[in-house]
Enzyme design. Structure first.
Site, PDB file in Angstrom:
ATOM      1  N   HIS A  52      -7.780   5.131   9.945  1.00 29.99           N
ATOM      2  CA  HIS A  52      -6.442   5.119   9.692  1.00 29.99           C
ATOM      3  C   HIS A  52      -5.874   6.377  10.031  1.00 29.99           C
ATOM      4  O   HIS A  52      -5.845   7.245   9.456  1.00 29.99           O
ATOM      5  CB  HIS A  52      -6.116   5.140   8.076  1.00 29.99           C
ATOM      6  CG  HIS A  52      -4.754   5.202   7.697  1.00 29.99           C
ATOM      7  ND1 HIS A  52      -4.216   4.054   7.060  1.00 29.99           N
ATOM      8  CD2 HIS A  52      -3.886   6.015   7.250  1.00 29.99           C
ATOM      9  CE1 HIS A  52      -2.829   4.312   6.720  1.00 29.99           C
ATOM     10  NE2 HIS A  52      -2.883   5.578   6.830  1.00 29.99           N
TER      11      HIS A  52
ATOM     12  N   HIS B 169      -2.819   8.803  11.924  1.00 25.68           N
ATOM     13  CA  HIS B 169      -1.565   8.885  12.149  1.00 25.68           C
ATOM     14  C   HIS B 169      -1.500   9.386  13.433  1.00 25.68           C
ATOM     15  O   HIS B 169      -2.408  10.325  13.723  1.00 25.68           O
ATOM     16  CB  HIS B 169      -1.051   9.764  11.103  1.00 25.68           C
ATOM     17  CG  HIS B 169      -0.643   9.195   9.765  1.00 25.68           C
ATOM     18  ND1 HIS B 169       0.697   8.775   9.420  1.00 25.68           N
ATOM     19  CD2 HIS B 169      -1.514   8.737   8.912  1.00 25.68           C
ATOM     20  CE1 HIS B 169       0.712   7.992   8.208  1.00 25.68           C
ATOM     21  NE2 HIS B 169      -0.634   7.930   7.764  1.00 25.68           N
TER      22      HIS B 169
ATOM     23  N   ARG C 202       4.127  -0.738   3.890  1.00 25.28           N
ATOM     24  CA  ARG C 202       3.768   0.246   2.914  1.00 25.28           C
ATOM     25  C   ARG C 202       3.863   1.744   3.484  1.00 25.28           C
ATOM     26  O   ARG C 202       4.542   2.382   3.171  1.00 25.28           O
ATOM     27  CB  ARG C 202       2.309  -0.144   2.328  1.00 25.28           C
ATOM     28  CG  ARG C 202       1.929   0.751   1.246  1.00 25.28           C
ATOM     29  CD  ARG C 202       1.583   2.064   1.304  1.00 25.28           C
ATOM     30  NE  ARG C 202       0.524   2.068   2.152  1.00 25.28           N
ATOM     31  CZ  ARG C 202      -0.183   3.396   2.566  1.00 25.28           C
ATOM     32  NH1 ARG C 202       0.525   4.548   2.130  1.00 25.28           N
ATOM     33  NH2 ARG C 202      -1.074   3.343   3.344  1.00 25.28           N
ATOM     34  N   ASP C 203       2.839   1.981   4.340  1.00 23.46           N
ATOM     35  CA  ASP C 203       2.802   3.475   4.762  1.00 23.46           C
ATOM     36  C   ASP C 203       4.292   3.863   5.497  1.00 23.46           C
ATOM     37  O   ASP C 203       4.801   4.976   5.630  1.00 23.46           O
ATOM     38  CB  ASP C 203       1.669   3.523   5.749  1.00 23.46           C
ATOM     39  CG  ASP C 203       1.086   5.152   5.776  1.00 23.46           C
ATOM     40  OD1 ASP C 203       1.957   5.998   5.561  1.00 23.46           O
ATOM     41  OD2 ASP C 203       0.108   5.385   6.198  1.00 23.46           O
TER      42      ASP C 203
ATOM     43  N   CYS D  56       7.224  11.685   7.995  1.00 20.77           N
ATOM     44  CA  CYS D  56       8.000  12.291   6.850  1.00 20.77           C
ATOM     45  C   CYS D  56       9.319  12.777   6.846  1.00 20.77           C
ATOM     46  O   CYS D  56       9.630  13.392   7.812  1.00 20.77           O
ATOM     47  CB  CYS D  56       7.030  13.489   6.311  1.00 20.77           C
ATOM     48  SG  CYS D  56       7.956  14.123   4.937  1.00 20.77           S
TER      49      CYS D  56
ATOM     50  N   ASN E 268       1.880   6.288  11.735  1.00 18.25           N
ATOM     51  CA  ASN E 268       0.712   5.592  12.106  1.00 18.25           C
ATOM     52  C   ASN E 268       0.763   5.327  13.513  1.00 18.25           C
ATOM     53  O   ASN E 268       1.683   5.256  14.272  1.00 18.25           O
ATOM     54  CB  ASN E 268       0.522   4.572  11.289  1.00 18.25           C
ATOM     55  CG  ASN E 268       0.516   4.758   9.933  1.00 18.25           C
ATOM     56  OD1 ASN E 268       1.419   4.793   8.985  1.00 18.25           O
ATOM     57  ND2 ASN E 268      -0.910   4.919   9.488  1.00 18.25           N
TER      58      ASN E 268
HETATM   59  P1  HMG Z   1       1.895  11.014 -13.042  1.00 21.11           P
HETATM   60  O1  HMG Z   1       3.311  11.295 -13.435  1.00 21.11           O
HETATM   61  O2  HMG Z   1       0.948  12.370 -13.143  1.00 21.11           O
HETATM   62  O3  HMG Z   1       1.589   9.674 -14.028  1.00 21.11           O
HETATM   63  O4  HMG Z   1       1.716  10.144 -11.723  1.00 21.11           O
HETATM   64  P2  HMG Z   1       1.432   9.543 -15.742  1.00 21.11           P
HETATM   65  O5  HMG Z   1       0.022   8.917 -15.628  1.00 21.11           O
HETATM   66  O6  HMG Z   1       1.527  11.070 -16.359  1.00 21.11           O
HETATM   67  O7  HMG Z   1       2.437   8.821 -15.933  1.00 21.11           O
HETATM   68  C1  HMG Z   1       3.835   9.368 -15.902  1.00 21.11           C
HETATM   69  C2  HMG Z   1       4.752   8.222 -15.974  1.00 21.11           C
HETATM   70  O8  HMG Z   1       4.625   7.370 -14.854  1.00 21.11           O
HETATM   71  C3  HMG Z   1       4.587   7.063 -17.121  1.00 21.11           C
HETATM   72  O9  HMG Z   1       6.262   6.870 -17.487  1.00 21.11           O
HETATM   73  C4  HMG Z   1       3.705   6.186 -16.755  1.00 21.11           C
HETATM   74  O10 HMG Z   1       3.775   4.734 -17.188  1.00 21.11           O
HETATM   75  C5  HMG Z   1       4.455   6.091 -15.229  1.00 21.11           C
HETATM   76  P3  HMG Z   1       6.921   7.460 -18.612  1.00 21.11           P
HETATM   77  O11 HMG Z   1       6.120   7.006 -19.898  1.00 21.11           O
HETATM   78  O12 HMG Z   1       7.154   8.830 -18.485  1.00 21.11           O
HETATM   79  O13 HMG Z   1       8.257   6.526 -18.555  1.00 21.11           O
HETATM   80  N1  HMG Z   1       3.435   5.557 -14.425  1.00 21.11           N
HETATM   81  C6  HMG Z   1       3.679   4.504 -13.616  1.00 21.11           C
HETATM   82  N2  HMG Z   1       4.460   3.455 -13.476  1.00 21.11           N
HETATM   83  C7  HMG Z   1       4.487   2.431 -12.645  1.00 21.11           C
HETATM   84  N3  HMG Z   1       3.446   2.187 -11.943  1.00 21.11           N
HETATM   85  C8  HMG Z   1       2.375   3.031 -12.017  1.00 21.11           C
HETATM   86  C9  HMG Z   1       2.528   4.111 -12.799  1.00 21.11           C
HETATM   87  N4  HMG Z   1       1.650   5.066 -13.281  1.00 21.11           N
HETATM   88  C10 HMG Z   1       2.259   5.803 -14.074  1.00 21.11           C
HETATM   89  N5  HMG Z   1       1.329   3.001 -11.350  1.00 21.11           N
HETATM   90  C11 HMG Z   1       0.753   8.732 -10.127  1.00 21.11           C
HETATM   91  C12 HMG Z   1       0.693   9.733 -11.450  1.00 21.11           C
HETATM   92  C13 HMG Z   1      -0.473   8.268  -9.502  1.00 21.11           C
HETATM   93  C14 HMG Z   1       1.332   7.396 -10.717  1.00 21.11           C
HETATM   94  C15 HMG Z   1       1.913   9.527  -9.350  1.00 21.11           C
HETATM   95  O14 HMG Z   1       1.503  10.421  -8.941  1.00 21.11           O
HETATM   96  C16 HMG Z   1       2.005   8.419  -8.044  1.00 21.11           C
HETATM   97  O15 HMG Z   1       2.707   7.406  -8.227  1.00 21.11           O
HETATM   98  N6  HMG Z   1       1.604   8.890  -6.918  1.00 21.11           N
HETATM   99  C17 HMG Z   1       1.779   8.056  -5.664  1.00 21.11           C
HETATM  100  C18 HMG Z   1       1.994   8.832  -4.384  1.00 21.11           C
HETATM  101  C19 HMG Z   1       1.925   8.102  -3.146  1.00 21.11           C
HETATM  102  O16 HMG Z   1       2.344   6.746  -3.298  1.00 21.11           O
HETATM  103  N7  HMG Z   1       1.790   8.620  -2.104  1.00 21.11           N
HETATM  104  C20 HMG Z   1       1.516   7.867  -0.861  1.00 21.11           C
HETATM  105  C21 HMG Z   1       0.609   6.841  -0.649  1.00 21.11           C
HETATM  106  S1  HMG Z   1      -0.940   7.714  -0.282  1.00 21.11           S
HETATM  107  C22 HMG Z   1      -0.761   7.884   1.398  1.00 21.11           C
HETATM  108  O17 HMG Z   1       0.057   7.634   2.059  1.00 21.11           O
HETATM  109  C23 HMG Z   1      -2.120   8.024   2.269  1.00 21.11           C
HETATM  110  C24 HMG Z   1      -2.763   6.976   3.077  1.00 21.11           C
HETATM  111  O18 HMG Z   1      -1.814   6.583   3.980  1.00 21.11           O
HETATM  112  C25 HMG Z   1      -3.984   7.156   3.764  1.00 21.11           C
HETATM  113  C26 HMG Z   1      -3.766   8.461   4.653  1.00 21.11           C
HETATM  114  O19 HMG Z   1      -2.766   8.498   5.511  1.00 21.11           O
HETATM  115  O20 HMG Z   1      -4.580   9.316   4.697  1.00 21.11           O
HETATM  116  C27 HMG Z   1      -3.091   5.653   2.012  1.00 21.11           C
HETATM  117 MG    MG Z   2      -1.306   6.826   5.759  1.00 17.59          MG
END
Ligand code: HMG
Ligand code: MG
Length: 321
Positions: A216, A218, A24-25, A249, A258
């Site tokens: 967690h 990095h 995933r990450d 990135c 990580n």
């Molecule tokens: P948004 O654009 O604000 O969402 O995204 P929305 O609610 O306005 O919806 C817009 C469109 O997206 C709609 O579709 C929804 O249906 C669709 P449309 O009507 O335009 O066709 N949608 C989805 N589709 C599939 N699955 C969903 C979903 N939700 C909405 N779940 C959202 C908001 C949160 C979805 C977006 O910003 C997003 O997906 N962000 C994720 C970013 C991400 O994955 N970042 C990396 C992970 S975090 C990380 O790595 C840190 C971690 O490792 C810890 C650390 O290291 O600190 C965990």
């Molecule tokens: Mg992470």
């Protein structure tokens, strides 16, 4: 332990759980999107090495993270095993619906402690994100799923600099009752140093039990293992790690991923801390990850082990000729 064991190491946990986040990450940051079948092969390799908790994908928007758009298909390909728990990130109720439909037993909600990272990452303020995490956690638990919670930018934020511990405490207090079994503290950009880590864990244990805390880390600046060691001496028993140190990135050349799973396991093995992971088999999974990604990965133990193997093979070739 001998009498020469330093005080800080005398009472470390005898066993720790390694929570693998590579699929995933790691893969969310790669320019190259792996074929679903290759992701499944990598996960099978991780299981062979003995990993019991694997974060396999994310149910986030495929527009935001196209590399993980195949979450449903991937989970459908994975072996069903009672002894391995698969998890995926779930950002909102739409994501929960998708996760539930796959039969996944665990959901990971995630949010940041800093406003700017929260906006950039999930398009929400921290307050909105806490509400969403609560809603998702409630829905997940009602569906019989366990809930893990991630907090990002706990040590530092790419937009706001060093994060004050008081800010982390403030957010954790608001989150503490959402119903997670574990809170994973994220050093998202790998800026943490041991003193800061000790202070953070000490503050966190005023709110949570030590068993609820995961780290967690990095490894952008090479401090992940040092921070993990601090966690270990303070009783932390879950560490997130990524095969080969996968990640980083693609738009920030030189940024590392990580803490590498092999580096962590090598240190723990050497300290007599059980993980249930076979380091040699883990190296095979790291080699596969490297092949699939198509470049040398950052994990130090992996590179040392592969280099050693190559030396032995080359000696055998030259003595045969
Ligand atoms: P948004 O654009 O604000 O969402 O995204 P929305 O609610 O306005 O919806 C817009 C469109 O997206 C709609 O579709 C929804 O249906 C669709 P449309 O009507 O335009 O066709 N949608 C989805 N589709 C599939 N699955 C969903 C979903 N939700 C909405 N779940 C959202 C908001 C949160 C979805 C977006 O910003 C997003 O997906 N962000 C994720 C970013 C991400 O994955 N970042 C990396 C992970 S975090 C990380 O790595 C840190 C971690 O490792 C810890 C650390 O290291 O600190 C965990
Ligand atoms: Mg992470």
């Amino acid at each position: 332990m001998t009498t020469a064991t330093p005080f800080a190491l005398a009472s470390i946990p005898k066993r720790v759980e390694v929570y693998e986040v590579g699929p995933r990450d790691g893969l969310q940051n790669e320019l190259r999107t792996l074929a679903t079948v290759d992701k499944a092969r990598l996960i099978e390799g991780l299981i062979r090495a003995g990993l019991k908790r694997i974060e396999v994908s994310s149910f986030v928007s495929p527009r935001w993270i196209p590399q993980l758009a195949d979450a449903e298909k991937l989970i459908g390909m994975l072996p069903q095993r009672d002894d391995v728990i698969f998890t995926a990130l779930v950002p909102n109720l739409k994501g929960l619906e998708r996760a539930r439909d796959t039969g996944l037993h665990e959901a990971a909600v995630f949010l940041s402690v800093t406003e700017s990272h929260s906006q950039k990452n999930i398009n929400k303020s921290v307050a909105e994100a806490i509400n969403t995490a609560r809603e998702v956690a409630q829905g997940a638990r009602a569906a019989g799923m366990r809930v893990r919670c991630y907090l990002s930018t706990v040590w530092g934020c790419p937009y706001e600099g060093l994060t004050p511990v008081s800010r982390v405490v403030e957010v954790v207090k608001q989150l503490a009752d959402i119903g997670f079994y574990q809170l994973s503290l994220g050093d998202t950009i790998g800026v943490g140093t041991p003193g800061q880590t000790a202070e953070l864990i000490s503050e966190m244990t005023k709110i949570l039990k030590i068993e609820q805390i995961a780290l967690h880390l990095h490894d952008t600046r090479g401090t992940a293992l040092a921070n993990a060691l601090i966690g270990l001496t303070m009783g932390v028993t879950t560490f997130d790690a990524s095969i080969g140190g996968l990640g980083g990135c693609p738009y920030a050349p030189g940024a590392a991923g990580n803490l590498a799973t092999e580096d962590l396991v090598y240190m723990l093995d050497g300290m007599g801390v059980e993980t249930g992971i076979d380091l040699d088999v883990l190296v095979e999974a790291g080699e596969l990850a490297q092949e699939l990604i198509g470049r040398k990965l950052a994990g130090k133990y992996l590179q040392a082990a592969l280099g050693e193997r190559e030396k032995v093979a080359s000696r055998a070739r030259s003595s045969a000729s």
